[in-house]
Design a protein around this motif. Structure first.
Motif, mmCIF file in Angstrom:
data_model
loop_
_atom_site.group_PDB
_atom_site.id
_atom_site.type_symbol
_atom_site.label_atom_id
_atom_site.label_comp_id
_atom_site.label_asym_id
_atom_site.label_seq_id
_atom_site.Cartn_x
_atom_site.Cartn_y
_atom_site.Cartn_z
ATOM 1 N N GLY A 1 57.701 41.470 42.538
ATOM 2 C CA GLY A 1 56.309 41.740 42.215
ATOM 3 C C GLY A 1 56.125 42.001 40.733
ATOM 4 N N ALA B 1 56.175 38.940 38.394
ATOM 5 C CA ALA B 1 54.972 38.123 38.235
ATOM 6 C C ALA B 1 54.105 38.601 37.078
ATOM 7 N N PHE B 2 54.346 39.831 36.644
ATOM 8 C CA PHE B 2 53.524 40.379 35.558
ATOM 9 C C PHE B 2 54.289 40.444 34.247
ATOM 10 N N LEU C 1 47.281 48.294 40.155
ATOM 11 C CA LEU C 1 46.079 47.469 40.201
ATOM 12 C C LEU C 1 44.941 48.294 40.818
ATOM 13 N N ARG D 1 41.206 50.036 41.733
ATOM 14 C CA ARG D 1 39.910 49.486 42.114
ATOM 15 C C ARG D 1 38.752 50.268 41.516
ATOM 16 N N SER E 1 42.191 43.486 37.311
ATOM 17 C CA SER E 1 41.684 42.263 37.938
ATOM 18 C C SER E 1 40.967 42.506 39.266
ATOM 19 N N LYS E 2 41.222 43.654 39.898
ATOM 20 C CA LYS E 2 40.526 43.907 41.168
ATOM 21 C C LYS E 2 39.145 44.513 40.927
ATOM 22 N N ASN F 1 36.062 43.758 39.779
ATOM 23 C CA ASN F 1 35.338 42.563 39.315
ATOM 24 C C ASN F 1 33.909 42.461 39.853
ATOM 25 N N TYR G 1 43.416 34.591 45.429
ATOM 26 C CA TYR G 1 43.207 35.480 44.263
ATOM 27 C C TYR G 1 41.770 35.990 44.221
ATOM 28 N N VAL G 2 40.798 35.141 44.565
ATOM 29 C CA VAL G 2 39.413 35.619 44.507
ATOM 30 C C VAL G 2 39.200 36.763 45.490
ATOM 31 N N VAL H 1 41.863 38.929 46.702
ATOM 32 C CA VAL H 1 42.697 40.104 46.470
ATOM 33 C C VAL H 1 42.883 40.478 45.002
ATOM 34 N N GLY H 2 42.617 39.551 44.070
ATOM 35 C CA GLY H 2 42.694 39.888 42.651
ATOM 36 C C GLY H 2 44.071 40.345 42.199
ATOM 37 N N ASP H 3 45.113 39.748 42.729
ATOM 38 C CA ASP H 3 46.479 40.168 42.442
ATOM 39 C C ASP H 3 47.274 38.937 41.991
ATOM 40 N N GLU H 4 47.846 39.046 40.805
ATOM 41 C CA GLU H 4 48.599 37.925 40.227
ATOM 42 C C GLU H 4 49.605 37.329 41.230
ATOM 43 N N ARG H 5 50.198 38.176 42.041
ATOM 44 C CA ARG H 5 51.225 37.679 42.971
ATOM 45 C C ARG H 5 50.637 36.763 44.024
#
Ligand code: FAD
Ligand code: SF4
Ligand code: SF4
Lengths: 537, 454
Positions: A93, A96-97, A114, A116, A160-161, A163, B38-39, B41-45
């Motif tokens: 995990g 990926a970052f 991540l 919210r 990114s969450k 949004n 992704y749309v 869950v918004g998680d790169e993985r």
């Protein structure tokens, strides 16, 4: 110190129009005398990357081994704070970052969070502050300068969450959004009523507003509407202490210091932005691009200067050279001419009559420079293709080669000379180059083509890149137009700024983040940041 | 992107292929924003770029698939929305296929997961077994809450999706040729499919009627069956290749018998796979060439019909049809305009669905294996469709039809059924209430040619 003091004086004059941190487009047309130059800092390789070592000139800060050793405990604390679903701790995990769009640099973070909500961000930051844990903010990870590159002893906080659109006020022409929303999603949310959010980086489909704010991002259409800083009305930011501050608001000017101007372009080093209020603009009645092809880059460059000098402000003037045209045309089938050396995409907007008028005027202005090809878009479908080709340029180049994307600015008058020098630099290193850039405001994006699997070639690409940026500064421009300094241009900062300049900027940074926990190892040369200069000054 | 493979690793064709694909990705991230997971869950993985990166790492280290990598690859719908957007032309479809095979070979799936996959692979592609299973489904439904409590969410999802009544088998079931009366203009092979025959046999009937009416011989080849997509997406390479070879054999026999103008497929999920046979069998010397021929001949039914003049419709309506663009059609095969143009020409009012590039969550057996994400995607899709206030929904893939139908009362049919209806066929099942809004187009008393000559 004598030199530095002189240069410092120069610095104050030069920066008077914009915030210190705004190395964005506001600074693109700097003509002031520059300070003394130094060669780029060439450090010994000290890369922590797996596999063959390439692009290794940039040193990553030494991790705090005590923190690294406490990884498991820190992860457990984070999970207790925000829940297991919000924390990424396993090796795959985190992998990926480990990088952003500058993949030459990679580093596994301690953990990734991540969140919210602003509250979660606040809780995590307070924890980091109290426990001396470094933090790397992240949006969509499209930074081209390694801005979102993690550190081994840092946690990544990705927004990114977050949004959602919170509020849209068409009367007052603003939208309040969570900062992890993508740039294009803001426009999509208001498009029904004919509005849009103006700054349009080519990555706008994917990049977040948070990243745009951190980098003061620009785009093709910023010639008319300004870059990010000109379109942000307010932000909600969580400081490293966990305190939540609102800076600016839904109106144009706020009381007190213009902190907002300082925050936009601060590259994630002041705090984590979780919400923002942005200006939305009513879309013009219509817009139409026109293609003007030339037999040489020089003619194209002179034509751009003439258009700007005429007082017409097109929405965009974009430049592509032949290698770029070939690749983009084969991808987008936009009707770019293949028999020219340089191509301008000039877009104007307004009513039908205004558009016709402007385009005719531009055609007249261009005529003396001997364009070999002039074509006006025949309708929305072709216009969309023309822009698709331009905006996909980086990715499309990826079809033929790895590339290293540069981002310098120059005074327009020096364009022909600079293009010739760029070709010479790349030729000297045995590399090919494609040029694509925002010609209207002199923001260059030379793409140096190289083979990432060839260590020697990668190194040559990096050296060529540093030489190109140094050239930009030499002719009176600056290191970055819109992509930011990040890790990539960090060691070149001394080419542009004296130690006193840097010290002043670092004192501002330290005012927000005294322990230098936010986005470590970026923006300032390592021997200056955090220790040495930052505190000495 | 830079890759790190040793020459020994690159000697393996699968790794060499992965390397070729990975080298093209510049890690720009543009694909993340359009990714169906992704749309949500918004998680790169759970983004294409993240998956590509995890797959790269797995292959580079030459190690067995970890649970984490498996989890995120499993959650990929193979909707291929990322490929439509990627400016670099990164072949994600084949990369994830290779990863799935590697995961199937080396991953550590729990017993439940393995059994579930085996069950699906054994039942769904076989129409007889599938029909039996669906007939038995109502018996299992009372046990839904217990299954959920036992953590058998996949089984529960399967029972929920199963329709409560089954239509009678198709009029034209089994191999054979439907020969039109009158002028014969073309000869095509039709893939009769597997699950679709059971769930909505009317689609094949409508296809045959529509084509035969316009002078097209429709051949259902003896020996052809499931296209193999289902097992292919599970990473069960051998099973998928067996299905592919069987179809290539059956169709090659037909091609040798008489010229074939196209292999027509009316389930776009299958179409994407059959169009890929050439690639899947590229390393098999006995099949490579034949498979290439088959793939080149393959067309979605709307792609084929669009090249054909269907003439004026027999019935006319102004029904508002929301066209749901199946991922396998729009992203997998890049067929986007033909179905809409055909529906429009047939007299329907065609509506585009907002966020049309995102998947409905069906994706083969995805809605069974990943019920939570699938449900979220379905609800999002239904909301977007409803925003256009359609009378009926059209889609070109049976998976989407079943998935969307499970989340809305708005009637849904295959695009071909709607076309067949307009050109004289019966009203599609579920649309009976709309029949009153459709009127016959008055037929001229004389042929138009008569007007010209007189
Ligand atoms: C193909 C391509 C084209 C591009 N075109 C352009 C262009 O035309 N113009 C342009 O200006 N840029 C362009 N970029 C660069 C990049 O897209 C921008 O810099 C963008 O603003 C980065 O946004 P992001 O969400 O990806 O941020 P990230 O890359 O994740 O982060 C960028 C920086 O923002 C900081 N940050 C992220 N979130 C926060 C937060 N919540 N609070 C504080 N700091 C934060 C990070 O620490 C980092 O320093 C392009 C990139 C690509 C790959
Ligand atoms: S858009 Fe294409 S090149 Fe960019 S990250 Fe996604 S797959 Fe890679
Ligand atoms: S195939 Fe679909 S779900 Fe899978 S990565 Fe691509 S866009 Fe995402």
């Amino acid at each position: 110190m004598g030199r530095a003091i002189e240069a410092g004086h120069d610095f104050v004059q030069r920066q008077s129009r914009s915030s210190l941190y705004d190395r964005g487009r506001q600074n693109r047309h700097k003509n002031e005398t520059r300070m003394q130059q130094k060669p780029p800092d060439q450090r010994a390789c000290k890369s922590r990357r797996r596999g063959s070592e390439t692009m290794s000139h940039i040193e990553l800060p030494a991790p705090d081994s005590a923190i690294v050793a406490r990884r498991e405990a820190i992860v457990a604390d984070l999970v207790a704070l925000v829940g297991a679903g919000t924390v990424v701790a396993d090796e795959d995990g985190r992998r990926a970052f480990e990088t952003d769009a500058l993949t030459a640099y990679r580093c596994m973070p301690l953990a990734v969070v991540l969140p919210r909500t602003t509250d979660e961000v606040s809780r995590v930051l307070r924890y980091c502050y109290e426990n001396n844990v470094r933090v790397v903010p992240r949006g969509a990870g499209t930074s081209l300068c390694g801005g979102a590159l993690p550190a081994e002893d840092a946690i990544v906080i990705g927004v990114s969450k977050m949004n959602r659109v919170i509020e849209i006020d068409y009367e007052a022409r603003f939208a309040r959004v969570e900062a992890g929303i993508t740039n294009l999603a803001i426009s999509a949310a208001v498009s029904e009523r004919g509005y849009f959010y103006a700054p349009d980086p080519s990555s706008q489909l994917a990049c977040t507003l948070a990243g745009n704010i951190a980098m003061n991002s620009g785009g093709a259409h910023c010639l008319k509407y300004g870059v990010t800083t000109n379109n942000i009305l307010g932000v909600r930011m969580v400081l490293i202490t966990g305190e939540v501050v609102d800076i600016g608001g839904a109106h144009l000017d706020a009381d007190g210091y213009d902190l907002l101007g300082l925050v936009v372009g601060s590259e994630g080093q002041f705090g984590i932005v979780t919400e923002a209020t942005v200006r939305i603009i009513r879309a013009a009645e219509g817009a139409r691009p026109m293609l003007i092809g030339f037999g040489s880059s020089e003619q194209a460059g002179r034509c751009v200067s003439a258009i700007i000098a005429s007082g017409i402000i097109p929405v965009a003037i974009e430049f592509m050279d032949k290698p770029a045209i070939d690749v983009c045309e084969s991808f987008a089938h936009a009707g770019y001419p293949l028999d020219v050396e340089a191509l301008l995409i000039v877009e104007v907007e307004g009513s039908e009559a205004e558009i016709e008028g402007f385009l005719a005027q531009i055609r007249d202005i261009a005529a003396p420079f001997g364009p070999t090809h002039v074509m006006i878009s025949n309708g929305p479908i072709q216009s969309a293709k023309i822009w698709k080709g331009r905006k996909s340029a980086f990715g499309a180049i990826g079809r033929i080669s790895d590339y290293y994307c540069m981002d310098g600015t120059i005074p327009l008058s020096r364009l022909p000379q600079v293009l010739t020098s760029i070709s010479a630099i790349c030729a000297r290193h045995g590399l090919k180059v494609a040029n694509i850039f925002h010609a209207g405001d002199g923001n260059l994006h030379p793409l140096i083509l190289y083979n990432a699997n060839d260590p020697a070639e990668s190194e040559r690409a990096e050296i060529a890149g540093a030489e190109i940026l140094t050239l930009c500064v030499e002719v009176g421009g600056c290191l970055t137009g819109e992509h930011g300094v990040g890790i990539e241009k960090r060691d070149l900062m001394r080419v542009q700024f004296s130690d006193v300049d840097l010290a002043l900027q670092m004192r501002i940074k330290a005012a927000f983040d005294p322990a230098w926990l936010l986005n470590p190892g970026k923006v300032f040369p390592l021997d200056a940041a955090g220790g040495g200069l930052g505190q000495a000054a | 992107m830079q890759t790190n493979f040793t020459p020994e690793q690159l000697a393996d064709p699968r790794i060499a292929e992965a390397d070729r694909i990975l080298r093209r990705c510049v890690h720009c991230g543009l694909c993340t924003a359009v990714c169906s997971t992704y749309v949500v869950v918004g998680d790169e993985r759970d983004s294409p770029r993240g998956r590509i990166y995890l797959i790269k790492d797995m292959f580079e280290r030459g190690r067995d698939a970890t649970r984490e990598v498996q989890h995120h690859v499993d959650r990929c719908l193979s909707c291929l929305s990322c490929m439509t957007t990627c400016p670099g032309g990164v072949d994600y479809m084949h990369l994830v296929d290779h990863a799935r095979v590697h995961i199937a070979e080396t991953g550590q799936r729990g017993l439940k997961d393995r059994l579930m996959r085996r069950l699906l692979a054994a039942v769904v592609p076989d129409p007889k077994r599938f029909r039996l299973a669906l007939k038995a489904a109502p018996l299992g439904r009372p046990f839904l809450p217990i299954m959920r409590r036992l953590g058998l969410k996949e089984l529960a999802a399967m029972l929920e999706i199963a329709p409560s009544t089954l239509p009678p088998p198709s009029r034209f079931e089994g191999p054979g040729t439907a020969v039109p009366q009158g002028e014969r203009r073309a000869r095509v092979i039709m893939l009769a499919g597997c699950a679709q025959q059971v769930l909505r046999p009317e689609i094949n009937d409508a296809t045959i009627r529509l084509l035969a009416r316009r002078g097209v011989d429709v051949v259902v080849a003896n020996g052809a069956g499931c296209c193999g997509a289902l097992t292919h997406h599970m990473g069960e390479e051998e099973q998928a290749l067996t299905a592919a070879r069987r179809n290539v054999d059956a169709w090659t026999r037909e091609i040798e018998r008489a010229p074939v103008d196209a292999i027509v497929i009316n389930a776009s999920g299958c179409g994407t796979t059959v169009k890929d046979y050439g690639y899947m069998l590229r390393l098999d010397p006995a099949y490579a060439e034949k498979a290439k021929v088959v793939s080149a001949l393959t067309k979605d039914v709307t792609e084929f019909v669009a090249g054909y003049d269907l003439g004026p419709p027999k019935r006319w309506s102004s029904l508002r049809v929301a066209y749901h663009s199946a991922c396998s059609l729009q992203h997998g095969q890049r067929v986007t305009d033909e179905p809409k143009a055909l529906l429009l020409a047939a007299g329907y009012t065609v509506l585009d669905v907002p966020e049309g590039h995102i998947c409905c969550g069906s994706a083969g057996t995805y809605n069974i294996m990943q019920p939570e994400l699938a449900r979220e995607l379905r609800d999002r899709k239904v909301k977007n469709i409803k925003s256009r206030k359609p009378d009926v929904i059209a889609a070109g893939n049976i998976g989407c039809i079943m998935q969307i139908a499970s989340g809305t009362d708005t009637p849904i049919a295959h695009s071909i059924e709607l076309l067949d209806w307009a050109y004289g066929g019966p009203v599609p099942r579920g649309l009976e209430a709309l029949e009153a809004f459709v009127s016959d187009v008055p037929q001229p008393k004389r042929d138009f040619k008569a007007y010209i000559s007189s």
